[in-house]
Design a protein around this motif. Sequence first.
Motif, PDB file in Angstrom:
ATOM      1  N   ARG A  50      -7.042  -2.367  -8.466  1.00 11.90           N
ATOM      2  CA  ARG A  50      -7.093  -2.066  -7.043  1.00 11.90           C
ATOM      3  C   ARG A  50      -8.328  -1.279  -6.613  1.00 11.90           C
ATOM      4  O   ARG A  50      -8.628  -1.198  -5.428  1.00 11.90           O
ATOM      5  CB  ARG A  50      -5.818  -1.333  -6.576  1.00 11.90           C
ATOM      6  CG  ARG A  50      -4.548  -2.031  -7.004  1.00 11.90           C
ATOM      7  CD  ARG A  50      -3.294  -1.328  -6.543  1.00 11.90           C
ATOM      8  NE  ARG A  50      -3.080  -1.491  -5.112  1.00 11.90           N
ATOM      9  CZ  ARG A  50      -1.928  -1.224  -4.502  1.00 11.90           C
ATOM     10  NH1 ARG A  50      -0.907  -0.777  -5.210  1.00 11.90           N
ATOM     11  NH2 ARG A  50      -1.797  -1.388  -3.208  1.00 11.90           N
ATOM     12  N   PHE A  51      -9.054  -0.672  -7.558  1.00 13.43           N
ATOM     13  CA  PHE A  51     -10.232   0.133  -7.229  1.00 13.43           C
ATOM     14  C   PHE A  51     -11.513  -0.583  -7.657  1.00 13.43           C
ATOM     15  O   PHE A  51     -11.485  -1.484  -8.509  1.00 13.43           O
ATOM     16  CB  PHE A  51     -10.155   1.500  -7.911  1.00 13.43           C
ATOM     17  CG  PHE A  51      -8.984   2.328  -7.458  1.00 13.43           C
ATOM     18  CD1 PHE A  51      -9.101   3.207  -6.392  1.00 13.43           C
ATOM     19  CD2 PHE A  51      -7.755   2.230  -8.100  1.00 13.43           C
ATOM     20  CE1 PHE A  51      -8.026   3.965  -5.974  1.00 13.43           C
ATOM     21  CE2 PHE A  51      -6.674   2.994  -7.693  1.00 13.43           C
ATOM     22  CZ  PHE A  51      -6.811   3.867  -6.611  1.00 13.43           C
ATOM     23  N   ARG A  98       0.814  -1.212   0.000  1.00 14.51           N
ATOM     24  CA  ARG A  98       0.000   0.000   0.000  1.00 14.51           C
ATOM     25  C   ARG A  98       0.851   1.267   0.000  1.00 14.51           C
ATOM     26  O   ARG A  98       0.330   2.367  -0.159  1.00 14.51           O
ATOM     27  CB  ARG A  98      -0.953  -0.015   1.193  1.00 14.51           C
ATOM     28  CG  ARG A  98      -1.944  -1.185   1.150  1.00 14.51           C
ATOM     29  CD  ARG A  98      -2.949  -1.139   2.275  1.00 14.51           C
ATOM     30  NE  ARG A  98      -3.768  -2.349   2.293  1.00 14.51           N
ATOM     31  CZ  ARG A  98      -4.851  -2.538   1.544  1.00 14.51           C
ATOM     32  NH1 ARG A  98      -5.235  -1.585   0.703  1.00 14.51           N
ATOM     33  NH2 ARG A  98      -5.537  -3.658   1.627  1.00 14.51           N
ATOM     34  N   ARG A 115      -9.516  -6.073  -1.601  1.00 13.88           N
ATOM     35  CA  ARG A 115      -9.338  -5.025  -0.596  1.00 13.88           C
ATOM     36  C   ARG A 115      -8.251  -4.037  -0.983  1.00 13.88           C
ATOM     37  O   ARG A 115      -7.496  -3.544  -0.136  1.00 13.88           O
ATOM     38  CB  ARG A 115      -9.027  -5.622   0.788  1.00 13.88           C
ATOM     39  CG  ARG A 115     -10.100  -6.553   1.324  1.00 13.88           C
ATOM     40  CD  ARG A 115     -11.411  -5.836   1.531  1.00 13.88           C
ATOM     41  NE  ARG A 115     -12.426  -6.699   2.151  1.00 13.88           N
ATOM     42  CZ  ARG A 115     -13.702  -6.372   2.273  1.00 13.88           C
ATOM     43  NH1 ARG A 115     -14.127  -5.218   1.785  1.00 13.88           N
ATOM     44  NH2 ARG A 115     -14.557  -7.191   2.838  1.00 13.88           N
ATOM     45  N   GLY A 116      -8.144  -3.762  -2.277  1.00 20.86           N
ATOM     46  CA  GLY A 116      -7.224  -2.737  -2.746  1.00 20.86           C
ATOM     47  C   GLY A 116      -5.802  -3.187  -2.958  1.00 20.86           C
ATOM     48  O   GLY A 116      -4.934  -2.358  -3.265  1.00 20.86           O
ATOM     49  N   SER A 141      -9.062   6.301  -3.046  1.00 22.57           N
ATOM     50  CA  SER A 141      -7.975   5.606  -2.353  1.00 22.57           C
ATOM     51  C   SER A 141      -8.266   4.113  -2.343  1.00 22.57           C
ATOM     52  O   SER A 141      -9.406   3.704  -2.074  1.00 22.57           O
ATOM     53  CB  SER A 141      -7.841   6.114  -0.915  1.00 22.57           C
ATOM     54  OG  SER A 141      -6.978   5.286  -0.169  1.00 22.57           O
ATOM     55  N   PHE A 142      -7.240   3.300  -2.606  1.00 22.85           N
ATOM     56  CA  PHE A 142      -7.439   1.849  -2.523  1.00 22.85           C
ATOM     57  C   PHE A 142      -7.317   1.360  -1.080  1.00 22.85           C
ATOM     58  O   PHE A 142      -7.335   0.163  -0.820  1.00 22.85           O
ATOM     59  CB  PHE A 142      -6.473   1.083  -3.438  1.00 22.85           C
ATOM     60  CG  PHE A 142      -5.033   1.511  -3.337  1.00 22.85           C
ATOM     61  CD1 PHE A 142      -4.295   1.288  -2.189  1.00 22.85           C
ATOM     62  CD2 PHE A 142      -4.409   2.124  -4.405  1.00 22.85           C
ATOM     63  CE1 PHE A 142      -2.968   1.663  -2.092  1.00 22.85           C
ATOM     64  CE2 PHE A 142      -3.079   2.511  -4.329  1.00 22.85           C
ATOM     65  CZ  PHE A 142      -2.355   2.272  -3.169  1.00 22.85           C
ATOM     66  N   ASN A 143      -7.199   2.315  -0.153  1.00 20.38           N
ATOM     67  CA  ASN A 143      -7.140   1.949   1.266  1.00 20.38           C
ATOM     68  C   ASN A 143      -8.466   2.178   1.985  1.00 20.38           C
ATOM     69  O   ASN A 143      -8.578   1.889   3.175  1.00 20.38           O
ATOM     70  CB  ASN A 143      -6.040   2.737   1.976  1.00 20.38           C
ATOM     71  CG  ASN A 143      -4.654   2.337   1.523  1.00 20.38           C
ATOM     72  OD1 ASN A 143      -4.400   1.168   1.250  1.00 20.38           O
ATOM     73  ND2 ASN A 143      -3.754   3.298   1.421  1.00 20.38           N
ATOM     74  N   GLN A 174     -11.727   1.010  -2.648  1.00 23.13           N
ATOM     75  CA  GLN A 174     -11.009  -0.213  -2.993  1.00 23.13           C
ATOM     76  C   GLN A 174     -11.905  -1.267  -3.624  1.00 23.13           C
ATOM     77  O   GLN A 174     -13.119  -1.286  -3.417  1.00 23.13           O
ATOM     78  CB  GLN A 174     -10.333  -0.789  -1.745  1.00 23.13           C
ATOM     79  CG  GLN A 174     -11.304  -1.262  -0.685  1.00 23.13           C
ATOM     80  CD  GLN A 174     -10.641  -1.629   0.630  1.00 23.13           C
ATOM     81  OE1 GLN A 174     -11.223  -2.345   1.422  1.00 23.13           O
ATOM     82  NE2 GLN A 174      -9.431  -1.137   0.879  1.00 23.13           N
ATOM     83  N   CYS A 175     -11.265  -2.141  -4.373  1.00 20.42           N
ATOM     84  CA  CYS A 175     -11.948  -3.318  -4.908  1.00 20.42           C
ATOM     85  C   CYS A 175     -12.382  -4.177  -3.721  1.00 20.42           C
ATOM     86  O   CYS A 175     -11.562  -4.480  -2.843  1.00 20.42           O
ATOM     87  CB  CYS A 175     -11.006  -4.101  -5.821  1.00 20.42           C
ATOM     88  SG  CYS A 175     -11.603  -5.744  -6.258  1.00 20.42           S
TER      89      CYS A 175
END
Length: 408
Positions: free
Chosen positions: A232-233, A160, A206-207, A194-196, A201-202
């Motif tokens: 990732r998204f 991350r 989970r990103g 944000s992928f966090n 996130q996906c």
Amino acid sequence: AGNGNSVIVVEHERELIRSADWVIELGPGAGARGGHVIAAGTPGHLESDPRSVIGPFLAGAPGVPRDRPERAADDKRIAIEIADLYNLHDLTAEFPVNRLTAVAGPSGAGKTALVLDSLIPAARARLGGSPEPGHVRRLELQGIRQVVQIDASPIGQNARSTPATYCGALDHIRGLFAASAYARRRRWKPGHFSFNTREGQCPVCRGLGHLDLDVQYLPDITVGCPACHGARFNEAVLAVQVDGLTIADVLGLNVHDAVDRFAGMPPIAAALRPVRDVGLGYLKLGEPTPSLSGGESQRLKIASRLRSSQRGALYAFDEPTTGLHPLDVATLVSVFDRLLDARATIIVIDHDLDLLAAADYLIDMGPGGGPEGGRILAAGTPGEVARDSISVTGPWLAEYFGLAGVRR
């Protein structure tokens, strides 16, 4: 190898390469510009192979251009006097302010004891108002206000952490996407990009962009995420575009392309330019920083500091050229020059002749290691040390400079 074994070494040190039976050279550049075998053969063959990048250096070309402007020794000097530590006894050393000082000498000569075990902790204690190490008898900092020790340890602990997050560019990029008409209609905030975050996130990976499969009796197997395919998204976030790019597309850009793409957006470009200027333009904005090499991590850390004045800053580096190609050493020296231009003071412990020759001031310790070391044998410009009759590093520098008639 003499016992019938085969030895494979990943190395950039010229003397070791010259002693090899066979050399395989990868390149021609780094990142996407690399990945090809550009030359293979004996060291002598590579010296004359026009496709080889290392060849000219094997043939004797200097890694750092010798026409660099010389900086005269500064009148102000950091001074330290050490009573007793390991093999250092009643030792006094000086380091010019706003100059690059290299400390050389054999292993165990006392370089680490002088710089990392004495000067740096004593300076930090003085600046922090805490007791200084007992073995430091005298310390003169000459206006130094902060101490920065930069090593080659990995940046971040997981995938991350990325170059975009580390340099601060991603905060501005998220703001750019949140300001798009599509996002404003939905009242999305920068956190949606944000992928966090759960909003961005996906939901499957989970990103992370991948899944780790737990296979019994075998190591985990990493596979690409079947939902986002590494983006990732989530789908909703990936529907937002700015100038034809999704947030995942932006993270797929390398720094060179991103600087050009966002040239008209000062906050983003300003955060990315130092990363490009330290020779890391080939890095993708979204690649995990823990995967970077030690040299890459070191330069990314320096890049994060290049945007501000360095007046009163003392930088310490412990063998920063370890694992670096001669071209990378030249890039590192150019980065040091940028710090010096911003009024920093730099001290490096190193053995690389390209770096030692590029220093403004050189301290040579020895003559041996352990009880046989602990003394400053010579101090001055690299040229002066090369001519010093006592210096143990001098003969190597003399050969590097091509000085005829020097002793030995």
